[in-house]
Write a protein that holds these residues in place. Structure first.
Motif, short mmCIF file in Angstrom:
data_model
loop_
_atom_site.label_atom_id
_atom_site.label_comp_id
_atom_site.label_asym_id
_atom_site.label_seq_id
_atom_site.Cartn_x
_atom_site.Cartn_y
_atom_site.Cartn_z
N GLY A 44 0.83 -1.20 0.00
CA GLY A 44 0.00 0.00 0.00
C GLY A 44 0.86 1.25 0.00
N ASP A 46 1.59 5.59 -0.36
CA ASP A 46 1.26 6.75 -1.18
C ASP A 46 2.44 7.06 -2.09
N HIS A 50 -0.67 9.97 -4.63
CA HIS A 50 -1.70 9.06 -5.14
C HIS A 50 -1.65 7.78 -4.31
N ALA A 51 -2.77 7.39 -3.71
CA ALA A 51 -2.82 6.21 -2.85
C ALA A 51 -2.70 4.93 -3.68
N CYS A 52 -1.96 3.97 -3.15
CA CYS A 52 -1.81 2.67 -3.79
C CYS A 52 -2.82 1.68 -3.21
#
Length: 667
Positions: A44, A46, A50-52
């Motif tokens: 996960g 950022d 942009h968030a993963c």
């Protein structure tokens, strides 16, 4: 889906600028205003704000294109997960994937496509798609490269020389999407004006060159860079023909037929690409050299020949105009030396170039020397020189021919003005001449290599079978007969006109095995020769033929080979037992018409012998060209033929006779 997808997912996105995942993520996010972008990282986090997500299954949609940037052992599972979601496009960045062909097969079976693996990425300026390492400047040159890093070098060199990229595709291992498919797609790509192509192998080469022909028909020229060890070079080695040509010779032959330039270095690719984008394509190779230094004019004229360019004498009308313009004693024939007239009046640069380039016998002009330096050395002259640059371009436009400039100051306002006006400008004369020569390739018409498949009748193996097939195609052989014992040989000798030749028909290289005896006169001599040869070589088909004793004959070779990826080539050259010693051959893609065959013959060193040498009469070169064309057509039209060789073919003033032949069929 590989140029303007509706959505993109980067699997293996990273915040570490030293990793591939970072560059793919950054490039994908640069197009986020145009499409949905999804970043996937198992941990996960950022990236660039942009968030993963941690897996593809966390995405609400099936991305149209997925970039694979995960360790090799994970690729198979990720692909299967993506296919289950309905993903239709994959970009394989990861190298060294285990069972990569099997993974590619699963992708194809699902109706999806894969670029790569081992790709350095893709970029499309119009689609604002960037899934690659680094950044690209948008422009009009497309790059398709089997080597990702070499493709990147071309992009960087282009940027340094004012050329941007319209599309970049690193094709990698071509486990699915091929170079041919990508090239064909460029034919309809509006932003592309020139294509830089690097290939190391030519699997499916005929499809590649069909695509390049489509590009040319669409007005987009291709510059090919390759290496001599390409797979296209695998050749049959049973004949002299195979030993006389290098792998890249085959590629060159197909390039000439297709109207593609094969360059020798990345720098040459960029120099020619700049020239094509500038629109400076000459109709031929005749060049007039104009300069303000006798030394620079002489060097340019001398070096022109090294690049296949001609520097012909100007017409009387052009020379008269120049004589009126220039000081007494100035060189006015070609090259043209301004002899101080330029310094005396800068307008004379324009006047001299206009007079020279208007000559109907030249296809392009080269201005070499100090022009471009006046404004740099004296700022007060900058505006004047810029105006002259515009007028030089106008003079070339009026003549409908390109002007090239070699200037000692090849960067700055004047050079920029010349380039912007369609006048290629270089700091040294060698790359100028190389670019001019390369660009001239694109003016020559391409040849149609399609051939109707016909079925030649093969009556067996060996010389007599080859002779029968080739005779039906129009090749002339001496009168002769097949004999298998002494009585038949004696009877044939009585029916033929001596002197005669006895051959062991089944041997491919007869002289090397004592399988040919010449100059036989009378049946007793023939019988004795048959007994001796039969005693050494045993049973088989022997051929007794009339010997060609015409005076003033020249021995030549004609050969054809079917290459596994690039089709059929035809070779003509110096023949006889010393063929390899002379190594005087010319190759083209087959079929060839008679005029093309004649042009091939004219390029041989042996052409002087054929045309008559030191009082010898000229041979029937036209008949030789007709024979070359007939053999090439037979090989190209019959898919069962792998190889043909006629050696020697004896050319005399009254025609052509083939004295030995070999046909090898495909296994």
């Amino acid at each position: 889906m590989f140029s303007d997808p509706r959505s993109v997912a980067v699997i293996g996105a990273s915040a570490n600028r030293a990793k591939w995942g970072y560059w793919l993520a950054a490039g994908a996010l640069a197009g986020a205003h145009r499409r949905d972008v999804h970043l996937v990282n198992a941990r996960g986090g950022d990236i660039l704000g942009h968030a993963c997500v941690t897996s593809l299954t966390a995405i609400d949609e099936a991305p149209e294109l997925v970039a694979l940037c995960v360790p090799g052992p994970m690729v198979g599972a990720v692909v299967d997960e993506a296919l289950a979601l309905g993903v239709k496009g994959f970009l394989g960045i990861t190298a060294g994937i285990e069972d990569e062909p099997a993974i590619a097969a699963r992708i194809r079976a699902a109706g999806a496509r894969l670029v790569g693996g081992n790709s350095l990425g893709i970029f499309d300026a119009a689609g604002e798609l960037d899934l690659s390492w680094g950044t690209f400047t948008p422009g009009s040159m497309a790059i398709v490269s089997q080597s990702g890093q070499l493709g990147s070098e071309l992009a960087r060199l282009g940027e340094q020389n004012g050329i941007g990229v319209s599309r970049f595709v690193s094709i990698g291992n071509q486990n699915d999407v091929t170079a041919a498919e990508l090239l064909l797609d460029l034919a309809g790509h509006d932003d592309t004006r020139v294509v830089a192509l690097y290939l190391e192998s030519f699997d499916g080469g005929e499809a590649v060159f069909d695509a390049l022909r489509a590009l040319r028909e669409a007005g987009k020229q291709t510059i090919l860079l390759t290496v001599g060890s390409s797979a296209a070079g695998s050749r049959l080695a049973r004949s002299h023909t195979g030993s006389l040509t290098a792998p890249v010779d085959v590629v060159d032959a197909v390039c000439r037929a297709t109207g593609v330039l094969r360059a020798h270095s990345p720098a040459e690719v960029i120099d020619v690409a700049r020239t094509v984008i500038a629109g400076a394509i000459p109709a031929g190779r005749n060049v007039v050299v104009v300069g303000d230094s006798g030394g620079q004019c002489g060097i340019a004229a001398d070096r022109a020949g090294d690049y296949g360019l001609a520097v012909p004498a100007l017409s009387a009308a052009a020379s008269k105009d120049l004589e009126a313009l220039l000081p007494a004693g100035a060189a006015i024939s070609n090259p043209v030396d301004l002899a101080g007239a330029g310094e005396a009046d800068l307008d004379n640069y324009v006047r001299a170039v206009a007079s020279a380039i208007a000559d109907p016998g030249v296809d392009a002009a080269v201005l070499t020397g100090y022009f471009g330096c006046y404004g740099a050395d004296n700022p007060e002259l900058m505006d004047t020189e810029l105006g002259l640059a515009h007028r030089l371009a106008a003079a070339a436009d009026a003549a409908g021919k390109p002007l090239y400039v070699h200037s000692m100051v090849a960067t700055g306002p004047v050079a920029d003005q010349l380039w912007a006006s369609g006048v290629p400008t270089f700091g040294t004369v060698e790359p100028l001449l190389r670019a001019l020569s390369g660009a001239s390739v694109f003016a020559a018409p391409s040849r149609d290599l399609t051939a109707a498949e016909i079925s030649a009748q093969f009556t067996g193996t060996g010389y007599w079978s080859a002779r029968t097939t080739l005779s039906a195609a129009g090749v002339v052989f001496p009168d002769g007969a097949v004999v298998t014992d002494r009585d038949q040989a004696v009877a044939a000798a009585d029916a033929l006109t001596g002197p005669l030749v006895l051959k062991a028909a089944w041997l491919e290289h007869k002289s090397e095995h004592g399988g040919v005896v010449v100059g036989l006169v009378g049946s007793d001599t023939v019988g004795a020769a048959f007994d001796e040869m039969h005693g050494r070589l045993g049973d088989g088909d022997y051929v007794l033929e009339e010997m060609d004793v015409r005076p003033d004959g020249v021995e030549m070779l004609i050969g054809c080979q079917r290459h596994p990826d690039l089709g059929v080539t035809v070779t003509v050259g110096t023949g006889g037992v010393a063929t390899e010693v002379y190594a005087d051959v010319v190759m083209e893609s087959a079929p060839v018409d008679v005029d093309t065959a004649a042009a091939m013959i004219s390029r041989l060193k042996a052409h002087k012998l054929l045309a008559g040498w030191r009082g010898k009469p000229a041979t029937d070169v036209r008949a030789l060209a007709e024979t070359v064309s007939a053999v090439a057509r037979l090989a190209a039209e019959n898919p069962d033929i792998a190889e043909i060789e006629l050696n020697p073919v004896r050319v005399a003033p009254d025609g052509v006779v083939a004295l030995d032949a070999l046909i090898v069929t495909r296994l």
